[in-house]
Design a protein around this motif. Structure first.
Motif, PDB file in Angstrom:
ATOM      1  N   THR A  26      40.270   6.614 -62.309  1.00  0.00           N
ATOM      2  CA  THR A  26      41.458   6.003 -62.899  1.00  0.00           C
ATOM      3  C   THR A  26      41.352   4.489 -62.819  1.00  0.00           C
ATOM      4  N   LYS A  27      41.668   3.815 -63.935  1.00  0.00           N
ATOM      5  CA  LYS A  27      41.618   2.353 -63.976  1.00  0.00           C
ATOM      6  C   LYS A  27      43.009   1.773 -64.138  1.00  0.00           C
ATOM      7  N   LYS A  28      43.234   0.655 -63.463  1.00  0.00           N
ATOM      8  CA  LYS A  28      44.472  -0.108 -63.610  1.00  0.00           C
ATOM      9  C   LYS A  28      44.080  -1.542 -63.948  1.00  0.00           C
ATOM     10  N   PRO A  29      44.595  -2.075 -65.072  1.00  0.00           N
ATOM     11  CA  PRO A  29      44.188  -3.406 -65.518  1.00  0.00           C
ATOM     12  C   PRO A  29      44.938  -4.536 -64.808  1.00  0.00           C
ATOM     13  N   PHE A  30      44.288  -5.689 -64.787  1.00  0.00           N
ATOM     14  CA  PHE A  30      44.909  -6.895 -64.260  1.00  0.00           C
ATOM     15  C   PHE A  30      44.361  -8.104 -65.005  1.00  0.00           C
ATOM     16  N   MET A  31      45.038  -9.243 -64.807  1.00  0.00           N
ATOM     17  CA  MET A  31      44.604 -10.511 -65.388  1.00  0.00           C
ATOM     18  C   MET A  31      44.605 -11.561 -64.285  1.00  0.00           C
ATOM     19  N   VAL A  32      43.639 -12.455 -64.346  1.00  0.00           N
ATOM     20  CA  VAL A  32      43.530 -13.540 -63.365  1.00  0.00           C
ATOM     21  C   VAL A  32      43.421 -14.873 -64.093  1.00  0.00           C
ATOM     22  N   TRP A  33      44.199 -15.833 -63.636  1.00  0.00           N
ATOM     23  CA  TRP A  33      44.045 -17.236 -64.032  1.00  0.00           C
ATOM     24  C   TRP A  33      43.330 -17.897 -62.858  1.00  0.00           C
ATOM     25  N   PHE A  34      42.281 -18.691 -63.135  1.00  0.00           N
ATOM     26  CA  PHE A  34      41.543 -19.316 -62.052  1.00  0.00           C
ATOM     27  C   PHE A  34      41.100 -20.724 -62.449  1.00  0.00           C
TER      28      PHE A  34
END
Length: 127
Positions: free
Chosen positions: A104-112
């Protein structure tokens, strides 16, 4: 190697792969000593609720935060992966996913942001 490839290597191979291996000292080597780090839980486990952000400042504080969770992360058996990244002038964003032991995958976003070749700002939010 391009700046983008270097950023992917730093974030994926050093930071995320270090975390996934339970090697928080290795993960912390990707971080600028003055990092501004904010993380909202993507995968709820061990009482960590999805989307409640934690924030700390400084490499040692991030290391300590992660090190306190080594056993919980090992038990959760999740892995982190970058899926797509944009980067310009040392600032960027990427889409990633946390994958559980059942696939199972759960998405995320990162600002860096990078400073002196290390992660200086890191803001992760679930999608």
């Amino acid at each position: 190697m391009s700046t983008r490839d270097n950023a992917i290597h730093l974030i994926q191979s050093t930071y995320y792969d270090g975390i996934d291996a339970g090697d928080m000292a290795r993960a912390a080597t990707a971080l600028n000593p003055d990092i501004d780090w904010s993380h909202a839980q993507v995968w709820a486990h061990h009482g960590f609720v999805r989307a409640e952000p934690s924030g700390v400042k400084g490499r040692q504080a991030v290391h300590d935060f992660l090190a306190a969770r080594v056993d919980q992360l090992r038990e959760a058996q999740i892995t982190h992966a970058i899926e797509d990244m944009v980067l310009e002038d040392g600032r960027g964003a990427f889409l990633g996913a946390v994958t559980g032991p059942d696939g199972t995958k759960k998405p995320f976003m990162v600002w860096f942001a990078l400073t002196d070749g290390l992660i200086r700002r890191y803001d992760l939010r679930p999608l």
